[in-house]
Design an enzyme around this catalytic site. Structure first.
Site, PDB file in Angstrom:
ATOM      1  N   ALA A 242       3.109  -0.849   8.926  1.00  0.00           N
ATOM      2  CA  ALA A 242       4.242  -1.746   9.218  1.00  0.00           C
ATOM      3  C   ALA A 242       4.099  -3.047   8.440  1.00  0.00           C
ATOM      4  O   ALA A 242       5.071  -3.564   7.858  1.00  0.00           O
ATOM      5  CB  ALA A 242       4.296  -2.033  10.721  1.00  0.00           C
TER       6      ALA A 242
ATOM      7  N   SER B 143       0.872  -1.187   0.000  1.00  0.00           N
ATOM      8  CA  SER B 143       0.000   0.000   0.000  1.00  0.00           C
ATOM      9  C   SER B 143       0.904   1.231   0.000  1.00  0.00           C
ATOM     10  O   SER B 143       2.043   1.164   0.485  1.00  0.00           O
ATOM     11  CB  SER B 143      -0.868   0.008   1.256  1.00  0.00           C
TER      12      SER B 143
ATOM     13  N   TYR C  91      -0.963  -1.249  10.179  1.00  0.00           N
ATOM     14  CA  TYR C  91      -1.207  -1.514   8.754  1.00  0.00           C
ATOM     15  C   TYR C  91       0.041  -1.136   7.940  1.00  0.00           C
ATOM     16  O   TYR C  91       0.517  -1.916   7.107  1.00  0.00           O
ATOM     17  CB  TYR C  91      -2.410  -0.688   8.295  1.00  0.00           C
TER      18      TYR C  91
END
Ligand code: NAD
Length: 260
Positions: free
Chosen positions: A162, A146, A160
């Site tokens: 990480a 992402s 998220y």
């Protein structure tokens, strides 16, 4: 007159998180190309994987639905076995399953951290680990990172980010490790894509947030699941046969825009 058949016809793609969003679009794209789709679906998801299968069949493709929770090794191993039993081979893997949860640092309990990492990072490891033994030379896999973690930090989403940063290190390493077997591994980094995940106003931007963010996207709008699926398709296809260990950002120009 000679009949030319694409090298992809008859191949098999295993796609996690395929009941909705990007995963569903990948299954449809595979079907269009004559690649059989193993539609992996999380039983806790409100979306019906049968709709993905209907889409695949409407495109003239073939597929099966397999239930899996990518947090559990035994289930992921069973998923890979079922794919192989059904079709006799695995050629493409798309480790797409993911969750997004909002939690500020002080609310980020060990349980929340562990669950996020178990799905968004551990799930990628388990998926590749279970599928690769069934793959042969020419096989390829894509995982989904992402821009959060892959490029930016995002307040209230450290777990998220990480996990998604971890996906990049995992995939670069697997690319090196699996290259001698002729298997390629790449990562796609989506920007803001209109799916059930991003339209969830509690954990992500929601419809209104996506609309506001469009002003910052050079192409002027969020992406569609199909626009990400097309890039995933390219990376797994023989067209990208000399590409491995790479990240491709699919974000309408969001991360390269200078904000004055
Ligand atoms: P989505 O919510 O439609 O898809 C996520 C899928 O993962 C769902 O089908 C869900 O059932 C599945 N899943 C969740 N927990 C699971 C588990 N434990 N086991 C197996 N499957 C599980 O949203 P999406 O946007 O299509 O997400 C696909 C991927 O793209 C995710 O990894 C997400 O983090 C990533 N991503 C999305 C965006 C975006 O803007 N939509 C941006 C960057 C990255």
């Amino acid at each position: 007159m000679s009949h030319i058949t694409s090298p992809d016809v008859g191949r098999v793609a295993v796609i996690t998180g395929a009941a909705s969003g990007i995963g569903r679009a990948v299954a449809a794209r595979c079907a269009r190309e004559g690649v059989r789709a193993v539609i992996c679906s999380y039983p806790g998801d409100p979306h019906d994987p049968q709709e993905t299968l209907d889409l695949v069949k409407a495109t003239g493709g073939e597929g099966i639905v397999v239930e899996v929770d990518v947090r559990h090794t035994t289930q992921v191993e069973a998923m890979a076995r079922k794919a192989h039993e059904a079709f006799g081979r695995i050629d493409h893997v798309v480790a797409n399953a993911g969750i997004l949860r909002r939690a500020a640092l002080t609310e980020l309990t060990d349980e929340r951290w562990d669950d996020m990492l178990a799905v968004d990072l551990g799930g990628v490891l388990r998926t590749f680990r279970a599928c690769v033994p069934f793959m042969s030379e020419g096989g390829a896999g894509v995982a989904i990172s992402s821009i959060s973690g892959g490029v930016y930090g995002w307040a209230d989403h450290a777990h998220y980010a990480a996990a998604k940063a971890g996906v990049i290190g995992l995939c670069r390493s697997l690319a090196v490790e699996l290259a001698p077997r002729g298997i390629r591994i790449n990562t796609v980094i989506p920007g803001l894509i209109e799916t059930p995940q991003s339209t969830d106003a509690v954990n992500s931007l929601g419809h209104e947030g996506l609309r506001r963010a469009s002003a910052d996207i050079p192409l002027g709008r969020p992406g569609t699941p199909e626009e990400v699926a097309d890039v995933i398709w390219f990376l797994n296809s023989p067209e990208a046969r000399y590409v491995t260990g790479q990240e491709l950002i699919v974000d309408g120009g969001l991360v390269v825009k200078m904000r004055a």
